[in-house]
Design a protein around this motif. Structure first.
Motif, PDB file in Angstrom:
ATOM      1  N   PRO A  24       0.801  -1.229   0.000  1.00  0.00           N
ATOM      2  CA  PRO A  24       0.000   0.000   0.000  1.00  0.00           C
ATOM      3  C   PRO A  24       0.830   1.273   0.000  1.00  0.00           C
ATOM      4  O   PRO A  24       0.330   2.334  -0.380  1.00  0.00           O
ATOM      5  CB  PRO A  24      -0.826  -0.122   1.285  1.00  0.00           C
ATOM      6  N   GLY A  25       2.086   1.177   0.400  1.00  0.00           N
ATOM      7  CA  GLY A  25       2.944   2.358   0.411  1.00  0.00           C
ATOM      8  C   GLY A  25       3.171   2.953  -0.963  1.00  0.00           C
ATOM      9  O   GLY A  25       3.603   4.110  -1.076  1.00  0.00           O
ATOM     10  N   ARG A  26       2.857   2.197  -2.015  1.00  0.00           N
ATOM     11  CA  ARG A  26       3.037   2.725  -3.372  1.00  0.00           C
ATOM     12  C   ARG A  26       2.040   3.833  -3.708  1.00  0.00           C
ATOM     13  O   ARG A  26       2.192   4.500  -4.729  1.00  0.00           O
ATOM     14  CB  ARG A  26       2.968   1.596  -4.396  1.00  0.00           C
ATOM     15  N   VAL A  27       1.014   4.024  -2.880  1.00  0.00           N
ATOM     16  CA  VAL A  27       0.103   5.144  -3.140  1.00  0.00           C
ATOM     17  C   VAL A  27       0.786   6.484  -2.892  1.00  0.00           C
ATOM     18  O   VAL A  27       0.322   7.518  -3.379  1.00  0.00           O
ATOM     19  CB  VAL A  27      -1.185   5.054  -2.294  1.00  0.00           C
ATOM     20  N   PHE A  28       1.899   6.483  -2.156  1.00  0.00           N
ATOM     21  CA  PHE A  28       2.660   7.718  -1.959  1.00  0.00           C
ATOM     22  C   PHE A  28       3.551   7.927  -3.175  1.00  0.00           C
ATOM     23  O   PHE A  28       4.591   7.295  -3.318  1.00  0.00           O
ATOM     24  CB  PHE A  28       3.517   7.633  -0.692  1.00  0.00           C
ATOM     25  N   ASP A  29       3.131   8.805  -4.040  1.00  0.00           N
ATOM     26  CA  ASP A  29       3.900   9.047  -5.262  1.00  0.00           C
ATOM     27  C   ASP A  29       4.671  10.360  -5.210  1.00  0.00           C
ATOM     28  O   ASP A  29       5.264  10.785  -6.200  1.00  0.00           O
ATOM     29  CB  ASP A  29       2.995   9.017  -6.493  1.00  0.00           C
ATOM     30  N   LEU A  30       4.681  11.000  -4.044  1.00  0.00           N
ATOM     31  CA  LEU A  30       5.475  12.214  -3.850  1.00  0.00           C
ATOM     32  C   LEU A  30       5.882  12.271  -2.389  1.00  0.00           C
ATOM     33  O   LEU A  30       5.063  12.052  -1.493  1.00  0.00           O
ATOM     34  CB  LEU A  30       4.669  13.466  -4.216  1.00  0.00           C
ATOM     35  N   GLU A  31       7.154  12.547  -2.147  1.00  0.00           N
ATOM     36  CA  GLU A  31       7.673  12.701  -0.788  1.00  0.00           C
ATOM     37  C   GLU A  31       8.323  14.074  -0.651  1.00  0.00           C
ATOM     38  O   GLU A  31       9.107  14.478  -1.509  1.00  0.00           O
ATOM     39  CB  GLU A  31       8.694  11.605  -0.470  1.00  0.00           C
ATOM     40  N   LEU A  32       7.982  14.786   0.417  1.00  0.00           N
ATOM     41  CA  LEU A  32       8.498  16.126   0.652  1.00  0.00           C
ATOM     42  C   LEU A  32       8.893  16.282   2.120  1.00  0.00           C
ATOM     43  O   LEU A  32       8.360  15.583   2.989  1.00  0.00           O
ATOM     44  CB  LEU A  32       7.431  17.176   0.316  1.00  0.00           C
ATOM     45  N   PRO A  33       9.796  17.204   2.413  1.00  0.00           N
ATOM     46  CA  PRO A  33      10.065  17.515   3.817  1.00  0.00           C
ATOM     47  C   PRO A  33       8.887  18.255   4.430  1.00  0.00           C
ATOM     48  O   PRO A  33       8.112  18.926   3.718  1.00  0.00           O
ATOM     49  CB  PRO A  33      11.312  18.405   3.741  1.00  0.00           C
TER      50      PRO A  33
END
Length: 359
Positions: free
Chosen positions: A327-336
């Motif tokens: 399910p972690g693949r739903v995160f398609d953008l990571e930001l600080p």
């Protein structure tokens, strides 16, 4: 410390706020490893839910316990934990009945209910967690024989663990509420993070035909990766007709509604076969009325609501850690965390499915 604060519609700021402190014996202080923006956070961001005064925002986070109150017995300093999107004691009658979202002593992150007991929120560097024994789920215990160390959680697991705080459990609740059984046909209305996780859940419960209703190529690709066997891009009557063509003209055994609008609920109900079931988890900020006549005529059932994800985390956790589900693949953008305003804008403008924030 730094935390995300909403001031008004489209006014998200990362500000210095007081460090959390233990105020009751049931509290824990969690250092946040990762948090995220939820689709429901966009309602106040867009001004649909009014913001009357600035307050912290965010209800999904995972992290490491830094301190505990004197009465906490099942959580230790150093434990890596998942916090569901609400606070619960996990012992009251409603919690024991499987509806921990209606905990008699619980509440919601970012709320000023119960004299500010739950005013902390997840998009920050640290969070005070009330009712820590009931709310938190331990992923890794403090290392045996190492007083100041904890067993490591691999960075590759972080997105999947974070998904268990809300969207994976919510998608699972849609499938459970609909009663998905092995060999059945399932249609999923909604291609956001919850809808995509509902596809994972349907496959995990044994559905063999899974129809994803999606109009976006990137989300269609992820849906297929998660287990969708067919994609329907049409909406309304055309979408319903497409589902029926794929199901021998009768409709899907189970339909998972993961949006929360009048149109999406209507789509779900009319895509179900006679005698089928709709599991709904889309948050209805403008509550749609159920069309009782079509339900009555076709013997279609409707079941669902706000997902009691606390009760699902321990069931789903082994599959996340083993890689059986992703399910972690739903995160398609990571930001600080400092770029939280951009995270909200990216989701609002559909440039991202779901954004992970790192403090």
């Amino acid at each position: 410390m730094l935390a995300t604060v909403i001031h008004a519609a489209r006014d998200i700021r990362v500000e210095t706020v007081p460090d959390p402190v233990i105020t009751t014996g049931d509290d824990a202080i969690v250092k946040v490893v990762a948090a995220c923006v939820c689709g429901s956070d966009l309602w106040p961001y867009r001004g649909i839910t009014p913001t009357h005064e600035p307050h912290r925002i965010g209800h999904e986070f995972i992290g490491i316990v830094e301190a505990i109150g004197d009465d906490v017995v099942s959580i230790n300093v150093g434990d890596f934990v998942i916090a569901p999107f609400y606070v619960c004691d996990n012992t009251c009658a409603n919690c024991r009945n499987g509806v921990s979202t209606s905990c008699l002593n619980g509440g919601w992150w970012g709320s000023n209910d119960q004299k500010g007991a739950f005013a902390d929120a997840g998009q920050g560097e640290r969070v005070r967690v009330p009712l820590a024994d009931g709310t938190l789920v331990v992923v890794r215990r403090q290392g045996q024989g190492h007083e100041h160390e904890h067993e490591p959680v691999l960075d590759e697991h972080v997105p999947g663990l974070l998904a268990l705080s809300d969207v994976m459990g919510t998608g699972h609740h849609a499938a459970v509420s609909a009663g998905v059984q092995p060999g059945e046909t399932v249609a999923v209305v909604g291609d956001g993070a919850v809808g995509l996780c509902a596809i994972i859940a349907a496959k995990r419960l044994g559905a063999t035909t899974i129809i994803a209703m999606s109009r976006h190529a990137d989300r269609q690709a992820l849906a297929r990766r998660f287990g969708a066997t067919h994609v329907v891009a049409e909406r309304g009557a055309d979408g319903i007709a497409a589902v029926r063509r794929l199901t021998g003209g009768i409709g899907a055994d189970r339909v998972l509604e993961c949006v929360g609008t009048k149109e999406s609920m209507d789509q779900a109900i009319r895509s179900a076969r006679p005698g089928g079931m709709v599991g709904y988890v889309g948050a209805p900020y403008v509550a749609p009325e159920l069309p009782l006549r079509p339900l009555f005529n076709a013997n279609v059932g409707v079941n669902g609501g706000v997902a009691p994800v606390r009760g699902y985390i321990e069931e789903l956790l082994p599959d996340v850690l083993s890689g059986a589900i992703e399910p972690g693949r739903v995160f398609d953008l990571e930001l600080p965390l400092a770029e939280a305003a951009e995270a909200y804008a990216a989701m609002d403008e559909r440039r991202a499915i779901k954004v992970l924030l790192r403090p």
